[in-house]
Motif scaffolding. Structure first.
Motif, PDB file in Angstrom:
ATOM      1  N   THR A  18       0.832  -1.191   0.000  1.00 54.53           N
ATOM      2  CA  THR A  18       0.000   0.000   0.000  1.00 54.53           C
ATOM      3  C   THR A  18       0.873   1.249   0.000  1.00 54.53           C
ATOM      4  O   THR A  18       1.972   1.263   0.526  1.00 54.53           O
ATOM      5  CB  THR A  18      -0.919   0.007   1.234  1.00 54.53           C
ATOM      6  OG1 THR A  18      -0.122  -0.111   2.414  1.00 54.53           O
ATOM      7  CG2 THR A  18      -1.897  -1.154   1.190  1.00 54.53           C
ATOM      8  N   GLU A  19       0.374   2.324  -0.599  1.00 51.19           N
ATOM      9  CA  GLU A  19       1.145   3.547  -0.723  1.00 51.19           C
ATOM     10  C   GLU A  19       1.127   4.362   0.563  1.00 51.19           C
ATOM     11  O   GLU A  19       2.110   4.975   0.938  1.00 51.19           O
ATOM     12  CB  GLU A  19       0.586   4.381  -1.877  1.00 51.19           C
ATOM     13  CG  GLU A  19       0.708   3.709  -3.241  1.00 51.19           C
ATOM     14  CD  GLU A  19       2.143   3.498  -3.657  1.00 51.19           C
ATOM     15  OE1 GLU A  19       2.991   4.304  -3.273  1.00 51.19           O
ATOM     16  OE2 GLU A  19       2.417   2.521  -4.368  1.00 51.19           O
ATOM     17  N   THR A  20      -0.013   4.420   1.253  1.00 49.49           N
ATOM     18  CA  THR A  20      -0.131   5.222   2.467  1.00 49.49           C
ATOM     19  C   THR A  20       0.305   4.414   3.678  1.00 49.49           C
ATOM     20  O   THR A  20      -0.207   3.317   3.897  1.00 49.49           O
ATOM     21  CB  THR A  20      -1.587   5.689   2.659  1.00 49.49           C
ATOM     22  OG1 THR A  20      -2.006   6.400   1.503  1.00 49.49           O
ATOM     23  CG2 THR A  20      -1.708   6.576   3.887  1.00 49.49           C
ATOM     24  N   PRO A  21       1.239   4.929   4.497  1.00 49.57           N
ATOM     25  CA  PRO A  21       1.680   4.166   5.663  1.00 49.57           C
ATOM     26  C   PRO A  21       0.691   4.268   6.814  1.00 49.57           C
ATOM     27  O   PRO A  21      -0.255   5.063   6.774  1.00 49.57           O
ATOM     28  CB  PRO A  21       3.003   4.854   6.024  1.00 49.57           C
ATOM     29  CG  PRO A  21       2.791   6.280   5.600  1.00 49.57           C
ATOM     30  CD  PRO A  21       1.952   6.201   4.353  1.00 49.57           C
ATOM     31  N   VAL A  22       0.908   3.459   7.822  1.00 51.46           N
ATOM     32  CA  VAL A  22       0.208   3.599   9.100  1.00 51.46           C
ATOM     33  C   VAL A  22       1.215   4.129  10.102  1.00 51.46           C
ATOM     34  O   VAL A  22       2.342   3.640  10.191  1.00 51.46           O
ATOM     35  CB  VAL A  22      -0.361   2.244   9.572  1.00 51.46           C
ATOM     36  CG1 VAL A  22      -0.820   2.335  11.028  1.00 51.46           C
ATOM     37  CG2 VAL A  22      -1.530   1.823   8.697  1.00 51.46           C
ATOM     38  N   VAL A  23       0.825   5.169  10.837  1.00 52.94           N
ATOM     39  CA  VAL A  23       1.690   5.747  11.860  1.00 52.94           C
ATOM     40  C   VAL A  23       1.317   5.116  13.203  1.00 52.94           C
ATOM     41  O   VAL A  23       0.137   5.088  13.583  1.00 52.94           O
ATOM     42  CB  VAL A  23       1.542   7.282  11.928  1.00 52.94           C
ATOM     43  CG1 VAL A  23       2.431   7.852  13.023  1.00 52.94           C
ATOM     44  CG2 VAL A  23       1.901   7.899  10.570  1.00 52.94           C
ATOM     45  N   ILE A  24       2.311   4.606  13.899  1.00 56.97           N
ATOM     46  CA  ILE A  24       2.106   3.900  15.167  1.00 56.97           C
ATOM     47  C   ILE A  24       2.631   4.745  16.328  1.00 56.97           C
ATOM     48  O   ILE A  24       3.751   5.261  16.267  1.00 56.97           O
ATOM     49  CB  ILE A  24       2.857   2.554  15.169  1.00 56.97           C
ATOM     50  CG1 ILE A  24       2.373   1.667  14.025  1.00 56.97           C
ATOM     51  CG2 ILE A  24       2.706   1.853  16.502  1.00 56.97           C
ATOM     52  CD1 ILE A  24       0.985   1.143  14.197  1.00 56.97           C
TER      53      ILE A  24
END
Length: 437
Positions: free
Chosen positions: A2-8
């Protein structure tokens, strides 16, 4: 991937940095349950959640210690060419460190994060440090036709070989190469440049906007890397159950006579009535071309630009042309026909040329339904493929409790809950939504 990351975010002290990043990147923010107050989704166990995202090929930006991210993904490491970026960010926003996926966008993502936070991007990839970019990771709208040679070129450059760059105005990113301590020469004519000729025109009138489409070469010593700009849009129309080989032959003839390559083509574009046409799907799959669809109304809006409008086609599908209109719609308002409509007994084809690399594809994707079993419920026991399909899904359809069990992986996605016993209804609903795109 996926192009959009997830911020943790794992702690409240890092939540402010994480929130700032999520907003700037247009990314969802996931927080540790019981520790982070405000987030788009919460998770109970950091290692399991990061591992689940990574297995689903989702890029992860962790505002936490690098070691936590390393321990989470270490058991899953196998192929650096397929693994998504993982970037560790200090809680105070002072540093961004790409841990994995340097050649799949992690270094670029780390630099973007650093710019947002006014921090330092701690890049360790030798090629990126020397040249400022990864030679095997061209930007959107470009294709490297010989990626297997990138390693050799980079090694030669790092050993002191002089680089030559052949480029034009559309290759500005190449001119950003900065070889520290080495000479970098810009050269025109280091390759055989060629002009695309009109091709397939019935009259000798030249194209109103004839354009040069050049290969661009980086050479280290005797080793060349050939980059091509994806400036072409392929428009296809066909009768129902057209033989796949008929469309394939028409496509190959167009490429040959226009003197272009498959790598110059951004996508295959057609009318949405052909979303399930086997021959079109086969052509897109065989050449790795994205398939994009337009409604009849969207194609009709291109009528004034068509070279061969047809009242017969309008009577059949509601627009005055499919192949030419789809190709022009794919290039946007600045495009022009390079190859006018070509016909066989059952198919039509056209090629349109955009003024620059096509970086964002027009039209909509073909809908798809993935039937997923989520296992006993725990994320750690779910297969990586199941997690990936859930992460890629734009909508979720199912028994409400099962969707609940997906936890953060379902956060922010439109969901359609059905009761037990509603299997047929939910399957029918999912198929109808996919048919709408």
């Amino acid at each position: 991937m996926t192009e959009t990351p997830v911020v943790i975010a794992l702690t409240e002290s890092g939540a402010a940095t994480a929130g700032r990043l999520a907003q700037a990147l247009g990314a969802p923010l996931h927080g540790r349950a019981g520790r982070v107050t405000h987030a788009d989704a919460h998770f109970p166990n950091a290692l399991d959640h990061v591992r689940d995202l990574f297995a689903a090929r989702i890029s992860v930006v962790g505002v936490c210690a690098a070691g936590i991210l390393i321990r989470a993904v270490a058991p899953l490491l196998s192929d650096k060419r397929a693994e998504p970026p993982v970037v560790a960010v200090a809680e105070d926003g002072s540093a961004a460190i790409p841990l994995l996926g340097g050649h799949r966008g992690a270094n670029r993502l780390a630099r973007e994060i650093a710019e947002i936070l006014g921090a330092n991007a701690q890049i360790t990839t030798a090629g990126d440090l020397s040249l400022g970019l990864a030679l095997d990771d061209p930007p959107p709208g470009w294709a490297l036709t010989n990626p297997g040679d990138a390693k050799g070129v980079m090694a030669a450059a790092l050993s002191g070989a002089e680089l030559s760059v052949a480029h034009d105005d559309h290759a500005a990113w190449l001119s950003t190469l900065t070889a520290k301590g080495r000479a970098l020469r810009q050269k025109e004519g280091t390759v055989s440049w060629h002009r695309i000729r009109p091709g397939f025109r019935r009259d000798p009138t030249p194209l109103a906007r004839e354009a040069d489409v050049h290969p661009r070469v980086i050479a280290a010593g005797a080793l060349p890397l050939l980059y091509r700009a994806k400036r072409l849009a392929l428009g296809i129309g066909c009768a129902r159950n057209c033989p796949p080989e008929e469309i394939e032959g028409l496509f190959q003839a167009a490429l040959t006579h226009a003197m272009v390559e498959i790598s110059d083509v951004s996508a295959l574009y057609t009318i949405d009535l052909k979303a399930d046409e086997p021959a079109i799907l086969a052509l897109a799959d065989r050449h790795g071309l994205p398939l994009r669809l337009f409604s009849a109304a969207e194609l009709e809006a291109e009528t004034s630009r068509l070279a061969n409008p047809s009242d017969v086609v309008f009577a059949e599908v509601g627009c005055h042309g499919v192949a030419e209109a789809a190709a022009l719609a794919g290039t946007g308002p600045g495009g022009c026909l390079l190859v006018e409509k070509q016909k066989t007994a059952n198919a039509t084809l056209a090629l349109a040329l955009a003024p620059g690399p096509i970086t964002a594809l027009e039209g909509r994707r073909r809908g798809r339904v993935s039937l997923v079993g989520i296992g006993p419920g725990q994320a750690a026991w779910r297969t990586p493929e199941a997690s990936r399909l859930i992460a890629e899904a734009e909508e979720l359809v199912g028994y409400g409790l099962y969707i609940d069990l997906l936890g953060p992986l379902a956060a922010g996605k439109p969901r359609h809950d059905f009761p037990l016993g509603g299997e047929e209804a939910r399957c029918r609903f999912a198929l109808e939504r996919a048919a709408e795109g």
